[in-house]
Every structure is written in C-alpha cells, then in structure tokens.
Write a protein that holds these residues in place. Structure first.
Motif, mmCIF file in Angstrom:
data_model
loop_
_atom_site.group_PDB
_atom_site.id
_atom_site.type_symbol
_atom_site.label_atom_id
_atom_site.label_comp_id
_atom_site.label_asym_id
_atom_site.label_seq_id
_atom_site.Cartn_x
_atom_site.Cartn_y
_atom_site.Cartn_z
ATOM 1 N N SER A 28 15.064 30.039 46.952
ATOM 2 C CA SER A 28 14.673 29.300 48.173
ATOM 3 C C SER A 28 15.861 29.130 49.124
ATOM 4 C CB SER A 28 14.077 27.939 47.800
ATOM 5 O OG SER A 28 15.072 27.064 47.325
ATOM 6 N N LEU A 29 17.077 29.209 48.596
ATOM 7 C CA LEU A 29 18.277 29.128 49.439
ATOM 8 C C LEU A 29 18.568 30.444 50.150
ATOM 9 C CD1 LEU A 29 20.978 27.146 47.473
ATOM 10 C CD2 LEU A 29 20.056 26.637 49.706
ATOM 11 N N ASN A 30 18.109 31.547 49.589
ATOM 12 C CA ASN A 30 18.430 32.854 50.165
ATOM 13 C C ASN A 30 17.951 32.989 51.602
ATOM 14 O OD1 ASN A 30 19.840 33.812 47.993
ATOM 15 N ND2 ASN A 30 18.097 34.875 47.094
ATOM 16 N N LEU A 31 16.752 32.505 51.901
ATOM 17 C CA LEU A 31 16.221 32.642 53.259
ATOM 18 C C LEU A 31 17.069 31.885 54.279
ATOM 19 C CD1 LEU A 31 14.093 33.740 55.188
ATOM 20 C CD2 LEU A 31 12.758 31.685 54.731
ATOM 21 N N PRO A 32 17.331 30.578 54.083
ATOM 22 C CA PRO A 32 18.161 29.907 55.090
ATOM 23 C C PRO A 32 19.570 30.488 55.193
ATOM 24 C CG PRO A 32 17.560 28.361 53.330
ATOM 25 C CD PRO A 32 16.826 29.628 53.080
ATOM 26 N N LEU A 33 20.152 30.878 54.063
ATOM 27 C CA LEU A 33 21.502 31.448 54.118
ATOM 28 C C LEU A 33 21.501 32.795 54.839
ATOM 29 C CD1 LEU A 33 22.998 30.601 50.612
ATOM 30 C CD2 LEU A 33 23.369 29.445 52.787
ATOM 31 N N GLU A 34 20.471 33.588 54.617
ATOM 32 C CA GLU A 34 20.384 34.880 55.311
ATOM 33 C C GLU A 34 20.167 34.667 56.811
ATOM 34 O OE1 GLU A 34 20.768 38.552 56.364
ATOM 35 O OE2 GLU A 34 21.233 37.851 54.352
ATOM 36 N N LYS A 94 32.067 34.805 55.339
ATOM 37 C CA LYS A 94 32.401 35.481 54.081
ATOM 38 C C LYS A 94 31.997 34.628 52.887
ATOM 39 C CE LYS A 94 36.691 36.593 54.070
ATOM 40 N NZ LYS A 94 38.054 37.095 54.079
ATOM 41 N N GLU A 95 32.183 33.329 52.995
ATOM 42 C CA GLU A 95 31.873 32.443 51.876
ATOM 43 C C GLU A 95 30.374 32.398 51.589
ATOM 44 O OE1 GLU A 95 32.698 27.859 50.718
ATOM 45 O OE2 GLU A 95 34.327 29.045 51.559
ATOM 46 N N ILE A 96 29.548 32.377 52.627
ATOM 47 C CA ILE A 96 28.109 32.317 52.366
ATOM 48 C C ILE A 96 27.507 33.701 52.143
ATOM 49 C CG2 ILE A 96 27.782 30.145 53.565
ATOM 50 C CD1 ILE A 96 26.530 31.648 55.864
ATOM 51 N N SER A 97 28.292 34.752 52.367
ATOM 52 C CA SER A 97 27.795 36.095 52.089
ATOM 53 C C SER A 97 27.752 36.378 50.590
ATOM 54 C CB SER A 97 28.671 37.149 52.763
ATOM 55 O OG SER A 97 28.530 37.059 54.151
ATOM 56 N N ASN A 98 28.596 35.691 49.850
ATOM 57 C CA ASN A 98 28.636 35.901 48.402
ATOM 58 C C ASN A 98 28.711 34.547 47.705
ATOM 59 O OD1 ASN A 98 28.748 37.148 45.969
ATOM 60 N ND2 ASN A 98 30.897 37.737 46.113
ATOM 61 N N PRO A 99 27.660 33.737 47.862
ATOM 62 C CA PRO A 99 27.755 32.384 47.298
ATOM 63 C C PRO A 99 27.532 32.356 45.792
ATOM 64 C CG PRO A 99 25.626 32.688 48.327
ATOM 65 C CD PRO A 99 26.403 33.968 48.533
ATOM 66 N N GLU A 100 28.291 31.518 45.129
ATOM 67 C CA GLU A 100 28.112 31.259 43.695
ATOM 68 C C GLU A 100 27.450 29.893 43.592
ATOM 69 O OE1 GLU A 100 28.892 33.319 41.172
ATOM 70 O OE2 GLU A 100 29.562 34.832 42.606
ATOM 71 N N LEU A 101 26.146 29.861 43.780
ATOM 72 C CA LEU A 101 25.431 28.592 43.855
ATOM 73 C C LEU A 101 24.701 28.316 42.546
ATOM 74 C CD1 LEU A 101 24.010 29.069 47.436
ATOM 75 C CD2 LEU A 101 26.026 27.781 46.760
ATOM 76 N N GLU A 102 25.458 27.965 41.541
ATOM 77 C CA GLU A 102 24.851 27.744 40.239
ATOM 78 C C GLU A 102 24.797 26.271 39.860
ATOM 79 O OE1 GLU A 102 27.002 30.248 37.595
ATOM 80 O OE2 GLU A 102 26.330 32.077 38.595
ATOM 81 N N TYR A 184 18.500 25.291 59.280
ATOM 82 C CA TYR A 184 18.749 25.964 57.990
ATOM 83 C C TYR A 184 19.688 25.132 57.116
ATOM 84 C CZ TYR A 184 16.651 29.642 60.718
ATOM 85 O OH TYR A 184 15.807 30.357 61.526
ATOM 86 N N ILE A 185 20.638 24.473 57.740
ATOM 87 C CA ILE A 185 21.526 23.570 56.990
ATOM 88 C C ILE A 185 20.717 22.419 56.410
ATOM 89 C CG2 ILE A 185 23.460 21.963 57.227
ATOM 90 C CD1 ILE A 185 24.641 23.923 59.297
ATOM 91 N N LYS A 186 19.699 21.972 57.146
ATOM 92 C CA LYS A 186 18.836 20.890 56.673
ATOM 93 C C LYS A 186 18.151 21.284 55.359
ATOM 94 C CE LYS A 186 16.393 17.039 57.417
ATOM 95 N NZ LYS A 186 16.322 16.477 56.099
#
Length: 197
Positions: A28-34, A94-102, A184-186
């Motif tokens: 669900s995070l992929n869409l706003p981050l993209e 760059k940071e949100i292009s390869n996020p480690e969101l675990e 998207y940040i929301k």
C-alpha cells in the motif's frame, strides 16, 4: 548488571516498540511513494525546461546591456539557489527509490525525511524573497516612465508589487506542495498511526 544484560534489555525493548510493516502495508506504500518519485522527476525536468526557456527569452529579446546584465546575474543567482535545494531534493529521491520499510522505525524515519523536505520546500520559496525584491527594483528602474512617479507613488507601486509577488509565491508553493506531495505523505502518516496503535 553487566554490559550483555543491558544489550539484551535494549534489544528486547527496541524489538517490542518497533512493529514490523506487513507485506500488504508495504504494497500500500508503493503507490504513494511511486507518485512522489514521479512528481519529483516531473518537477525536476520542468524546472530545467523553465530555466532554458528563461535563458532563451533573455538572450532572444533585444534589450539594453545593463538590463540584460542584471537579469543574467539574477537568473544565475536563482539557478545556484535552485541547485542547492535540488541537491537536497535528490537525496530524498534516492532514499525513497530504494526504501527499506520493514519496521515502524524505518517508516518514521521516512516520514521524518518527508517533513524535512517540506521544510526545504518552505525554505526554497522563502529564499526567493530577495529575488522578487531585486526583480521589482530592476523592472522599476528600467521602465522610463516610473522615474516620473512621486516618492509616495513609487513606494506604493514597489511595495504593492513585492507584496503581490510574495502572496502569489506563498499560494503557489502551498498549493504545489500539497497537490504533488502532501496527499501522498498523508498516506504514509496514516500507516505510521496505524502501526503505533
């Protein structure tokens, strides 16, 4: 208590307070981050095109040397300020292009980066205040009939133009950030709240 016991307590405390982000939540995070990445790319390239257009306009229009010199210096200064902020912008990209969101902690860090970027955005728009003032000075000094204005008339025109420019810049900046990034940040903020509960 020895050092190993303290490490175990610390690790256990951190593990309990840092819930993991499920696979479904990551999806669900992929869409706003993209969307944020896409908007960042679009904003970068539109700025490059706008800068090229301004430079072509300055050099394509016949104008007195002094006026062109002032515009060149002004646009060059604005470009340097823009490059500084785009450098910060690119780090976030760059940071949100390869996020480690675990974990919740990694999500909170990402959210912190977004809030920091919002402050950069605000600083970027505030940094253009002197440029608006300089533009008004150049314009008013370059238009011959403004030299006929009384002192009070000149002050009113100058302050009115600067105020209108600043209000426009503030409205544009607020709308731009909220439209392209805020919503998207929301979604990221909502996920963080969900994980905290």
């Amino acid at each position: 208590m020895n050092i190993d016991e303290l490490k175990n307590i610390w690790d256990n405390d951190t593990a309990e307070n840092t819930p993991e982000v499920s696979l479904e939540q990551r999806k669900s995070l992929n869409l706003p981050l993209e969307k944020i990445r896409k908007n960042m790319r679009w904003e970068f390239w539109s700025t490059i095109i706008l800068l090229a257009f301004v430079l072509v306009a300055i050099w394509g229009i016949e104008m007195p040397f002094r006026f062109r010199l002032y515009l060149d210096i002004l646009v060059g200064s604005m470009t340097l300020v823009t490059l500084f902020f785009y450098h910060k912008f690119f780090k976030l990209y760059k940071e949100i292009s390869n996020p480690e969101l675990e974990t919740l902690a990694s999500l909170q860090d990402l959210l912190h980066q977004f809030h920091l970027n919002k402050q950069y955005y605000l600083s970027f728009y505030i940094s253009f205040v002197p440029f608006i003032v300089a533009e008004m000075i150049i314009i008013l000094e370059s238009i011959p009939y403004t030299h006929q204005y009384s002192n009070l008339h000149l002050v009113c025109v100058f302050l009115g133009a600067v105020f209108a420019g600043l209000v426009f810049l503030w409205i544009l900046g607020k709308f731009w950030f909220n439209y392209y990034y805020g919503k998207y940040i929301k979604k990221v903020e909502d996920l963080v709240k969900e994980l905290r509960n």
